[in-house]
Write a protein that holds these residues in place. Structure first.
Motif, short mmCIF file in Angstrom:
data_model
loop_
_atom_site.label_atom_id
_atom_site.label_comp_id
_atom_site.label_asym_id
_atom_site.label_seq_id
_atom_site.Cartn_x
_atom_site.Cartn_y
_atom_site.Cartn_z
N GLY A 250 0.81 -1.21 0.00
CA GLY A 250 0.00 0.00 0.00
C GLY A 250 0.84 1.26 0.00
O GLY A 250 1.94 1.30 0.56
N ILE A 251 0.33 2.29 -0.63
CA ILE A 251 1.02 3.57 -0.73
C ILE A 251 0.81 4.32 0.58
O ILE A 251 -0.31 4.54 1.01
N SER A 252 1.90 4.72 1.20
CA SER A 252 1.81 5.46 2.45
C SER A 252 1.62 6.95 2.14
O SER A 252 1.89 7.40 1.03
N TYR A 253 1.17 7.69 3.13
CA TYR A 253 0.88 9.11 2.90
C TYR A 253 0.88 9.86 4.22
O TYR A 253 0.86 9.27 5.29
N LEU A 254 0.93 11.18 4.11
CA LEU A 254 0.73 12.09 5.24
C LEU A 254 -0.33 13.10 4.82
O LEU A 254 -0.40 13.47 3.65
N ASN A 255 -1.15 13.56 5.76
CA ASN A 255 -2.04 14.66 5.42
C ASN A 255 -1.23 15.95 5.45
O ASN A 255 -0.06 15.97 5.87
N LEU A 256 -1.81 17.07 5.00
CA LEU A 256 -1.06 18.31 4.88
C LEU A 256 -0.51 18.81 6.21
O LEU A 256 0.63 19.27 6.30
N SER A 257 -1.30 18.69 7.25
CA SER A 257 -0.86 19.14 8.57
C SER A 257 0.34 18.32 9.05
O SER A 257 1.33 18.86 9.55
N GLU A 258 0.25 17.01 8.88
CA GLU A 258 1.36 16.13 9.29
C GLU A 258 2.61 16.38 8.45
O GLU A 258 3.72 16.38 8.97
N GLU A 259 2.40 16.61 7.15
CA GLU A 259 3.54 16.89 6.28
C GLU A 259 4.26 18.17 6.73
O GLU A 259 5.49 18.20 6.82
N ASN A 260 3.49 19.20 7.04
CA ASN A 260 4.09 20.45 7.51
C ASN A 260 4.83 20.26 8.83
O ASN A 260 5.92 20.78 9.01
N THR A 261 4.22 19.51 9.75
CA THR A 261 4.87 19.23 11.03
C THR A 261 6.16 18.46 10.81
O THR A 261 7.20 18.77 11.41
N TYR A 262 6.10 17.47 9.95
CA TYR A 262 7.27 16.63 9.65
C TYR A 262 8.40 17.48 9.04
O TYR A 262 9.56 17.38 9.46
N LYS A 263 8.06 18.33 8.08
CA LYS A 263 9.06 19.20 7.46
C LYS A 263 9.68 20.14 8.48
O LYS A 263 10.89 20.34 8.50
N THR A 264 8.83 20.71 9.32
CA THR A 264 9.33 21.63 10.35
C THR A 264 10.29 20.90 11.29
O THR A 264 11.35 21.43 11.63
N ASN A 265 9.93 19.70 11.71
CA ASN A 265 10.79 18.92 12.60
C ASN A 265 12.14 18.60 11.94
O ASN A 265 13.18 18.69 12.57
N ILE A 266 12.09 18.25 10.66
CA ILE A 266 13.33 17.95 9.94
C ILE A 266 14.20 19.20 9.85
O ILE A 266 15.41 19.14 10.08
N GLU A 267 13.58 20.33 9.51
CA GLU A 267 14.33 21.58 9.41
C GLU A 267 14.93 21.99 10.74
O GLU A 267 16.08 22.43 10.81
N GLU A 268 14.18 21.83 11.83
CA GLU A 268 14.70 22.18 13.15
C GLU A 268 15.85 21.26 13.55
O GLU A 268 16.84 21.72 14.12
N TYR B 113 17.86 19.67 11.52
CA TYR B 113 19.00 20.04 10.68
C TYR B 113 19.67 21.30 11.22
O TYR B 113 20.90 21.38 11.32
N LYS B 114 18.85 22.28 11.59
CA LYS B 114 19.38 23.55 12.12
C LYS B 114 20.17 23.31 13.40
O LYS B 114 21.26 23.85 13.58
N LYS B 115 19.63 22.48 14.30
CA LYS B 115 20.34 22.17 15.55
C LYS B 115 21.66 21.46 15.29
O LYS B 115 22.67 21.74 15.93
N ARG B 116 21.65 20.54 14.32
CA ARG B 116 22.89 19.83 13.98
C ARG B 116 23.93 20.78 13.41
O ARG B 116 25.12 20.66 13.71
N MET B 117 23.47 21.70 12.57
CA MET B 117 24.40 22.66 11.99
C MET B 117 24.97 23.58 13.07
O MET B 117 26.15 23.88 13.07
N GLU B 118 24.12 24.00 14.01
CA GLU B 118 24.58 24.83 15.13
C GLU B 118 25.57 24.05 15.99
O GLU B 118 26.59 24.58 16.40
N PHE B 119 25.27 22.78 16.23
CA PHE B 119 26.15 21.94 17.03
C PHE B 119 27.50 21.77 16.33
O PHE B 119 28.55 21.91 16.94
N THR B 120 27.45 21.48 15.03
CA THR B 120 28.68 21.30 14.27
C THR B 120 29.50 22.57 14.27
O THR B 120 30.72 22.54 14.45
N SER B 121 28.83 23.69 14.09
CA SER B 121 29.51 24.98 14.08
C SER B 121 30.15 25.28 15.43
O SER B 121 31.30 25.67 15.52
N SER B 122 29.38 25.08 16.49
CA SER B 122 29.92 25.37 17.83
C SER B 122 30.99 24.37 18.23
O SER B 122 31.94 24.72 18.92
#
Length: 165
Positions: A103-121, A123-132
């Motif tokens: 079966g094809i998996s999916y996310l609704n729009l709200s979940e997709e936005n939450t997921y993208k935001t979590n990934i971006e955050e 990534y941002k924390k990792r970049m800050e950690f790497t930089s520091s």
């Protein structure tokens, strides 16, 4: 045509083209693909009439959709079903193995936005950690005692070997 996770990407352009070129579009979200009546006539389907050949044309796509858990940031979906519905579908030859395995998996729009935001955050924390870490200014770093460093190095080698295997 059956559309599953294994052929979704290759069939999608065909589905998009069919939608763009159709005169009439129908979506059945309940029992699509079950063949209860075998004596279907041309006028029984939402097809396009071709005057030159005196026939209707139609395209059918049966999407097997089964939501899978993405990760702990998006809760595992629960679903309910009636045993009578399951029994009916089985008696009509519905393939639950195909549904659950392909079966094809999916996310609704709200979940997709939450997921993208979590990934971006993340990534941002990792970049800050790497930089520091490269600046030596990270106060969250735990110093490793010299007598433990060989153990840490050995574990690191084992993990790298595991991923390279």
């Amino acid at each position: 045509m059956e559309v599953t996770a294994s052929n979704f990407k290759t069939v999608l352009p065909e589905v998009e083209k069919a939608i763009e070129n159709c005169t009439f579009l129908s979506i059945d979200c309940e029992l699509t693909g079950l063949n209860i009546e075998h004596n279907i006539k041309a006028f029984d389907t939402p097809s396009q009439y071709e005057k030159a050949t005196n026939v209707f044309k139609q395209q059918s796509y049966n999407f097997f959709i089964f939501r899978r858990p993405v990760n702990r940031n998006i809760p595992d979906q629960r679903f309910l079903c009636q045993t009578s519905s399951i029994h009916f579908l089985i008696s009509q030859g519905f393939d639950f193995n195909k549904l659950f395995q392909e079966g094809i998996s999916y996310l609704n729009l709200s979940e997709e936005n939450t997921y993208k935001t979590n990934i971006e955050e993340t990534y941002k924390k990792r970049m800050e950690f790497t930089s520091s870490q490269s600046n030596g200014t990270n106060s969250d770093m735990i110093p490793v005692p010299d007598n433990v460093q060989p153990f840490i190095d050995d574990i690191e080698k084992q993990i790298k070997a595991f991923f390279e295997w």
